[in-house]
Design an enzyme around this catalytic site. Sequence first.
Site, PDB file in Angstrom:
ATOM      1  N   ALA A   1      15.487  13.765 -10.052  1.00 51.00           N
ATOM      2  CA  ALA A   1      14.113  14.505  -9.569  1.00 51.00           C
ATOM      3  C   ALA A   1      14.495  16.104  -9.295  1.00 51.00           C
ATOM      4  O   ALA A   1      15.950  16.395  -9.531  1.00 51.00           O
ATOM      5  CB  ALA A   1      13.853  14.030  -8.194  1.00 51.00           C
TER       6      ALA A   1
ATOM      7  N   ASP B   1       7.505  -4.059  -2.262  1.00 48.72           N
ATOM      8  CA  ASP B   1       7.097  -2.666  -2.149  1.00 48.72           C
ATOM      9  C   ASP B   1       7.788  -1.708  -1.234  1.00 48.72           C
ATOM     10  O   ASP B   1       7.905  -0.765  -1.383  1.00 48.72           O
ATOM     11  CB  ASP B   1       5.578  -2.717  -1.836  1.00 48.72           C
ATOM     12  CG  ASP B   1       4.597  -2.720  -2.907  1.00 48.72           C
ATOM     13  OD1 ASP B   1       4.851  -3.303  -3.855  1.00 48.72           O
ATOM     14  OD2 ASP B   1       3.585  -1.820  -2.776  1.00 48.72           O
TER      15      ASP B   1
ATOM     16  N   SER C   1       5.055  12.630 -10.409  1.00 48.34           N
ATOM     17  CA  SER C   1       6.030  12.566 -11.630  1.00 48.34           C
ATOM     18  C   SER C   1       5.425  13.710 -12.535  1.00 48.34           C
ATOM     19  O   SER C   1       4.661  14.424 -12.548  1.00 48.34           O
ATOM     20  CB  SER C   1       5.689  11.439 -12.350  1.00 48.34           C
ATOM     21  OG  SER C   1       4.322  11.007 -12.626  1.00 48.34           O
TER      22      SER C   1
ATOM     23  N   ASP D   1       7.439   5.588  -3.614  1.00 48.14           N
ATOM     24  CA  ASP D   1       7.003   5.538  -1.968  1.00 48.14           C
ATOM     25  C   ASP D   1       8.409   5.796  -1.078  1.00 48.14           C
ATOM     26  O   ASP D   1       8.272   6.551   0.113  1.00 48.14           O
ATOM     27  CB  ASP D   1       6.128   4.432  -1.535  1.00 48.14           C
ATOM     28  CG  ASP D   1       4.989   4.213  -2.142  1.00 48.14           C
ATOM     29  OD1 ASP D   1       4.183   5.406  -2.854  1.00 48.14           O
ATOM     30  OD2 ASP D   1       4.509   3.092  -2.557  1.00 48.14           O
TER      31      ASP D   1
ATOM     32  N   GLY E   1       0.807  -1.172  -0.137  1.00 44.85           N
ATOM     33  CA  GLY E   1      -0.046  -0.011   0.232  1.00 44.85           C
ATOM     34  C   GLY E   1       0.822   1.237   0.238  1.00 44.85           C
ATOM     35  O   GLY E   1       1.779   1.426   0.779  1.00 44.85           O
TER      36      GLY E   1
END
Length: 312
Positions: free
Chosen positions: A228, A290, A195, A254, A34
């Site tokens: 980034a 994840d 993004s 995440d 999640g």
Amino acid sequence: MSAPEVLTFGETMMALRGGGALKLGGSMDVSVAGAESNVAIGLARLGHAVRWAGAVGADEAGELVLRTLRAEGVDVTAATRDEGAPTGLILFEPRLPEVTRVHYYRAGSAGSRLSPASVEAAFAAGAPRVLHLTGITPALGPSAAEACRTALRLAREHGTEVCLDVNHRSRLWTAEEATAELRDWVPYVDVLIASDDELPLCLPEATPKRLLAEGVREVVVKLGAAGATLHTAEDELRSPAREVRPVDAVGAGDAFVAGYLSALLDGADPAARLDRAVTTGAFAVASRGDWEGAPTRAELDLLGAGPGTVVR
């Protein structure tokens, strides 16, 4: 309960990961997944106090979610168990070395029925320094969307900073539906992470400059392998991605958010915030799962070690 540094909520599902095409069968690894809980785990590993106030079903999958988050040091005392809905399910299907298909089973799930009352209770237990939301939760259903709006209102009332990771999921809602919701969130957001192709989901034809003009304090744009950028009213910074051998890109965004928020909570300057974000994102890319590869604070410098280094 004492006030956490970060409060987040959303749907965390039981995750099944296969080794190839699902239609061929075979064994699967069981975990949880999640976006918001991935961020929570990433922050907890970096030493921050995090509260997750999501909803799970009153079932074994829900117990797995709560047990995993507790084991990772995330406060789940504000989480709720829904007796009338199951915990969601997500299947990961690696079809090519660099292509993974994701299959959701979350319609009518406990996470989709997260209530505004749960969010109110989480704030009543102690207002956080930062509220972290994603664009996934409002796509789950009307109740979950209203819970997000309630959280934004409470954050403003308590002087809590708001971080939004747009995190668009086209299988959950359309771009038009996302924009209709998220454009009303922009006035509440302090830190917006997206993004480059997700920025227009916040405002039509949005650019970092326009979002800053709308009151957002920091706009962070994730560029994948290109690194980034960070945009503020005073400056624009760019950081290249950290070089690692890619294993699994799932969860990298995440992990990036967790690193950025961690440095923000530490009072780091903009360049240091961006550097920690690309570092934690690289850890995720270099590991399967994840959240499993999220680094601890003591591990942040490991990416600077040369190939073949053995830490004794």
